[in-house]
Design a protein around this motif. Structure first.
Motif, PDB file in Angstrom:
ATOM      1  N   UNK A  30      45.745  11.489  63.402  1.00  0.00           N
ATOM      2  CA  UNK A  30      44.255  11.159  61.723  1.00  0.00           C
ATOM      3  C   UNK A  30      43.987  13.053  62.397  1.00  0.00           C
ATOM      4  N   UNK A  31      43.663  13.591  63.700  1.00  0.00           N
ATOM      5  CA  UNK A  31      43.724  14.924  64.199  1.00  0.00           C
ATOM      6  C   UNK A  31      45.198  15.840  63.674  1.00  0.00           C
ATOM      7  N   UNK A  32      46.175  14.929  64.667  1.00  0.00           N
ATOM      8  CA  UNK A  32      47.972  16.026  63.997  1.00  0.00           C
ATOM      9  C   UNK A  32      48.137  15.562  63.004  1.00  0.00           C
ATOM     10  N   UNK A  33      47.939  14.766  62.177  1.00  0.00           N
ATOM     11  CA  UNK A  33      48.275  14.310  59.704  1.00  0.00           C
ATOM     12  C   UNK A  33      47.548  15.304  59.603  1.00  0.00           C
ATOM     13  N   UNK A  34      46.472  16.069  59.700  1.00  0.00           N
ATOM     14  CA  UNK A  34      45.133  17.157  59.013  1.00  0.00           C
ATOM     15  C   UNK A  34      46.049  17.896  59.136  1.00  0.00           C
ATOM     16  N   UNK A  35      46.381  18.722  60.459  1.00  0.00           N
ATOM     17  CA  UNK A  35      46.917  20.259  60.301  1.00  0.00           C
ATOM     18  C   UNK A  35      48.111  19.909  60.074  1.00  0.00           C
ATOM     19  N   UNK A  36      49.246  19.669  59.990  1.00  0.00           N
ATOM     20  CA  UNK A  36      50.334  18.980  59.403  1.00  0.00           C
ATOM     21  C   UNK A  36      50.518  19.468  57.714  1.00  0.00           C
ATOM     22  N   UNK A  37      49.692  18.648  57.572  1.00  0.00           N
ATOM     23  CA  UNK A  37      49.128  17.880  55.364  1.00  0.00           C
ATOM     24  C   UNK A  37      48.066  19.146  55.274  1.00  0.00           C
ATOM     25  N   UNK A  38      47.507  20.015  55.849  1.00  0.00           N
ATOM     26  CA  UNK A  38      46.691  21.269  55.360  1.00  0.00           C
ATOM     27  C   UNK A  38      47.139  21.632  53.942  1.00  0.00           C
TER      28      UNK A  38
END
Length: 254
Positions: A30-38
């Motif tokens: 969830x954390x890495x998804x948020x950073x990459x798809x921001x």
């Protein structure tokens, strides 16, 4: 109390609505998804799927039955462009086609991907063939994934595994350990690696990858970078962000 007037608009997903099915035991995706798809206009939604902490072929296969219910929990008011299923090992055991069929049984409008399908698409788009291969899995699960990658046309020139069967422990494997393991595997390759694959959505790779790419001079793919990149590209989001990793400066091959 005043009755107030209002109007409506398209909501936050003006460019794409992305859904991610995350394992009950996953602490990283969830954390890495948020950073990459921001990205402006890209809306991100999560659902969870039941999973015990023991990573074995039988426990992974059980998730197939729960996928439709997890996909159904995304907001019913939205049409989703892409839904990702966030488990590399289960995608390997179940099969990407069955994963897609289960999710599309309740979300027929959405394209579907998973880490295994995304890693194959990423390697193809980068034009790489010889892969270094790292997993945290027990041997039989690692072997199944290696076979799937080889069947897709890649050659595994070096491999290594932490051989950890508890997903709670996998989430605690340090970035330093991942970095050192990647260097060790790359250096032991019989044939030089064109790219390095680090499998598992629960491994914390996002901060490590830019350093590894600089040190090794090759693309480094994690389950999470490949999955999010593939979701964005399938949704028609072509923004290039090579500072995340080399893959994010690449478009999807057709």
């Amino acid at each position: 109390m005043l009755k107030l007037e209002f109007d409506t608009d398209e909501g936050i997903g003006t460019r794409a609505n992305l859904g991610m099915i995350v394992l009950e035991t996953d602490e990283t995706l969830e954390s890495e998804f948020a950073r990459m798809a921001d990205l402006d206009g890209v809306a991100r939604y999560h659902s969870r799927i039941p999973m015990v902490s023991e990573i074995r072929a039988d426990t992974l296969a059980r998730m197939l039955d729960d996928m439709p219910a997890s996909a159904k929990l995304f907001p019913s008011s939205l049409s989703f462009d892409v839904i990702g299923y966030g488990c590399t090992s289960a995608s390997t055991v179940i099969g990407s086609d069955k994963v897609a069929a289960a999710i599309q049984s309740v979300r027929p409008e959405a394209k579907v991907t998973d880490p295994l399908a995304a890693l194959i698409a990423a390697g193809t788009s980068l034009g790489v063939k010889n892969l270094g291969f790292i997993t945290p899995y027990i041997p039989d699960v690692s072997l199944k994934m290696r076979e799937k990658l080889e069947h897709a046309g890649f050659t595994i020139t070096a491999g290594g595994s932490f051989e950890e069967g508890d997903d709670r422990v996998v989430a605690r494997i340090s970035e330093r350990a991942i970095h050192d393991a990647a260097l060790r595997v790359a250096k032991t390759a019989d044939t030089p690696c064109d790219a390095l694959v680090i499998a598992c959505t629960n491994l914390r790779c996002l901060n490590v990858i830019p350093r590894l790419e600089a040190e090794l001079g090759i693309p480094v793919l994690s389950s999470n970078t490949a999955l999010v990149w593939h979701m964005l590209r399938l949704a028609g989001i072509t923004d290039e962000r090579p500072k995340i990793c080399r893959l994010f400066g690449t478009q999807l091959s057709t």
